[in-house]
Design a protein around this motif. Structure first.
Motif, short mmCIF file in Angstrom:
data_model
loop_
_atom_site.label_atom_id
_atom_site.label_comp_id
_atom_site.label_asym_id
_atom_site.label_seq_id
_atom_site.Cartn_x
_atom_site.Cartn_y
_atom_site.Cartn_z
N GLY A 80 -16.08 9.43 39.86
CA GLY A 80 -15.21 8.39 40.33
C GLY A 80 -13.94 8.57 39.79
N LEU A 81 -13.10 7.48 40.03
CA LEU A 81 -11.66 7.54 39.37
C LEU A 81 -11.43 7.04 38.35
CD1 LEU A 81 -8.87 8.35 39.95
CD2 LEU A 81 -8.47 6.47 41.47
N ALA A 82 -11.35 5.66 38.39
CA ALA A 82 -11.53 4.67 36.94
C ALA A 82 -11.79 3.20 37.09
CB ALA A 82 -9.76 4.71 36.71
N PRO A 83 -12.16 2.64 36.14
CA PRO A 83 -12.79 1.29 36.41
C PRO A 83 -11.65 0.34 36.97
CG PRO A 83 -12.91 2.18 33.99
CD PRO A 83 -12.00 3.17 34.67
N GLY A 84 -12.04 -0.58 37.82
CA GLY A 84 -11.41 -1.74 38.13
C GLY A 84 -11.05 -2.53 37.13
N ALA A 85 -10.04 -3.34 37.22
CA ALA A 85 -9.44 -4.04 36.05
C ALA A 85 -10.45 -5.40 35.91
CB ALA A 85 -8.21 -4.87 36.34
N HIS A 86 -11.08 -6.15 36.99
CA HIS A 86 -12.12 -6.98 36.99
C HIS A 86 -13.24 -6.60 37.57
CE1 HIS A 86 -8.52 -9.58 36.23
NE2 HIS A 86 -7.97 -8.93 36.95
N ALA B 164 -19.74 8.88 36.70
CA ALA B 164 -18.80 8.62 35.70
C ALA B 164 -17.40 8.74 36.30
CB ALA B 164 -19.10 9.70 34.55
N PRO B 165 -16.49 7.96 35.50
CA PRO B 165 -15.17 7.98 36.01
C PRO B 165 -14.46 9.31 35.24
CG PRO B 165 -15.27 6.31 34.44
CD PRO B 165 -16.62 6.89 34.51
N ILE B 166 -13.41 9.51 36.01
CA ILE B 166 -12.29 10.57 35.46
C ILE B 166 -11.58 9.89 34.42
CG2 ILE B 166 -10.40 11.93 35.93
CD1 ILE B 166 -10.92 11.94 38.77
N CYS B 167 -11.23 8.68 34.59
CA CYS B 167 -10.48 7.97 33.45
C CYS B 167 -11.23 7.04 33.21
CB CYS B 167 -8.91 7.39 34.14
SG CYS B 167 -8.03 6.51 33.04
N ARG B 168 -11.45 6.59 31.89
CA ARG B 168 -12.25 5.73 31.40
C ARG B 168 -11.88 4.43 31.19
NH1 ARG B 168 -17.20 8.86 31.13
NH2 ARG B 168 -16.54 10.68 31.63
N CYS B 169 -10.55 4.05 31.19
CA CYS B 169 -10.19 2.71 31.29
C CYS B 169 -9.43 2.25 32.35
CB CYS B 169 -8.93 2.65 29.98
SG CYS B 169 -9.51 3.08 28.17
N ALA B 170 -9.41 0.84 32.68
CA ALA B 170 -8.98 0.51 33.96
C ALA B 170 -7.29 0.68 33.73
CB ALA B 170 -9.19 -1.06 33.97
N PRO B 171 -6.57 1.34 34.83
CA PRO B 171 -5.11 1.63 34.69
C PRO B 171 -4.43 0.41 35.29
CG PRO B 171 -6.16 3.01 36.30
CD PRO B 171 -7.01 2.25 35.73
N LYS C 35 -3.75 3.14 39.16
CA LYS C 35 -3.19 4.53 38.99
C LYS C 35 -2.89 5.03 37.70
CE LYS C 35 -0.70 3.77 43.21
NZ LYS C 35 0.96 3.79 43.66
N PRO C 36 -4.05 5.87 37.11
CA PRO C 36 -3.67 6.70 35.72
C PRO C 36 -2.67 7.66 35.74
CG PRO C 36 -5.80 7.24 36.96
CD PRO C 36 -5.15 6.20 37.84
N THR C 37 -2.18 7.97 34.93
CA THR C 37 -1.15 9.29 34.87
C THR C 37 -1.89 10.46 34.58
OG1 THR C 37 -0.80 9.21 32.50
CG2 THR C 37 0.45 7.57 33.81
N GLN C 38 -1.27 11.28 34.87
CA GLN C 38 -1.96 13.03 34.92
C GLN C 38 -2.32 13.07 33.45
OE1 GLN C 38 -2.66 15.47 36.84
NE2 GLN C 38 -2.42 14.22 38.54
N GLN C 39 -1.28 12.55 32.49
CA GLN C 39 -1.70 12.95 31.06
C GLN C 39 -3.01 12.00 30.63
OE1 GLN C 39 -0.21 14.90 28.58
NE2 GLN C 39 -2.07 14.68 27.63
N GLU C 40 -2.93 10.79 30.88
CA GLU C 40 -4.05 9.75 30.91
C GLU C 40 -5.51 10.63 31.37
OE1 GLU C 40 -1.66 5.79 30.81
OE2 GLU C 40 -2.77 6.23 32.50
#
Length: 220
Positions: free
Chosen positions: A58-64, A112-119, A123-128
């Protein structure tokens, strides 16, 4: 390394200051509907069957959503579309995913998500995403799936980076499948976000077809 050790490392990660600040701010302030929740507010580890042959990226966790519940695709609209499909396909023992401890179990599938923290703004950055990439690489090495299902173009691009694939012949499209250099299959799907499901870009029949394809690829 075991998944248990890797997950402990993921949960303690503080590599990205912007994401750490945002996920913890959301967990403190909460949404009015979830004022009684004790938000997770940490990086979200993978979830599912450690012996899975299907790995969903997946992409990233949702904030809520996952940032609140601590479990991938749990507590948000994307999960409300994903888990019923996995249940219909026999990869999940129930269609609902509301919180950790709700009895949900996945069979032959890990996510599992690509980015582990809610952005912020989802929209996580490329560096994140690059900071998180080693976690996904290690999960794939531990689990050794036969089929990788990528949910969305960003997940597709991330898997290509892991495999150092830069060929212009690899184009993302819904239901496209590719044979990876190590013999695994990559199967593409639109992400089950509301942006796609409410507009009809991703329908239930389209999504069900993905899991039928995954089953078929397991028999290859």
């Amino acid at each position: 390394m075991t998944l248990t050790k890797l997950n402990k490392e993921i949960v303690c990660c503080r590599k990205c200051p912007r994401l750490v600040a945002w996920r913890e701010q959301v967990a403190r302030e909460k949404r009015r509907a979830y004022q009684n929740w004790d938000y997770w507010g940490k990086p979200v580890p993978g979830f599912g069957d450690p012996s899975a042959r299907v790995f969903v990226v997946g992409l990233a966790p949702g904030a809520h959503g996952s940032n609140r519940t601590g479990r991938q695709f749990t507590g948000d609209a994307s999960g409300n579309f994903l888990y019923p499909a996995l249940f219909r396909a026999g990869f999940a023992n129930q269609s609902e995913s509301t919180c950790q401890g709700d009895g949900l179990e996945l069979s032959d599938l890990y996510t599992a998500p690509i980015c582990r923290c809610a952005p912020p703004q989802n929209k996580p950055t490329q560096q994140e995403m690059q900071n998180c990439q080693p976690y996904l690489e290690r999960e794939l090495a531990i689990i050794k799936p036969k089929v990788i299902v990528v949910l969305g173009r960003i997940a597709f691009d991330s898997v290509l980076r892991i495999y150092s694939i830069r060929s212009s012949g690899w184009k993302f499209s819904h239901a496209a499948q590719f044979h990876l250099p190590d013999g695994k299959w990559m199967l593409c799907s639109y992400h089950p976000s509301q942006q796609n499901t409410l507009t009809g870009k991703l329908t239930l029949p389209m999504f069900d077809t993905i899991w039928e394809q995954a089953r078929a690829l397991l028999e290859e």
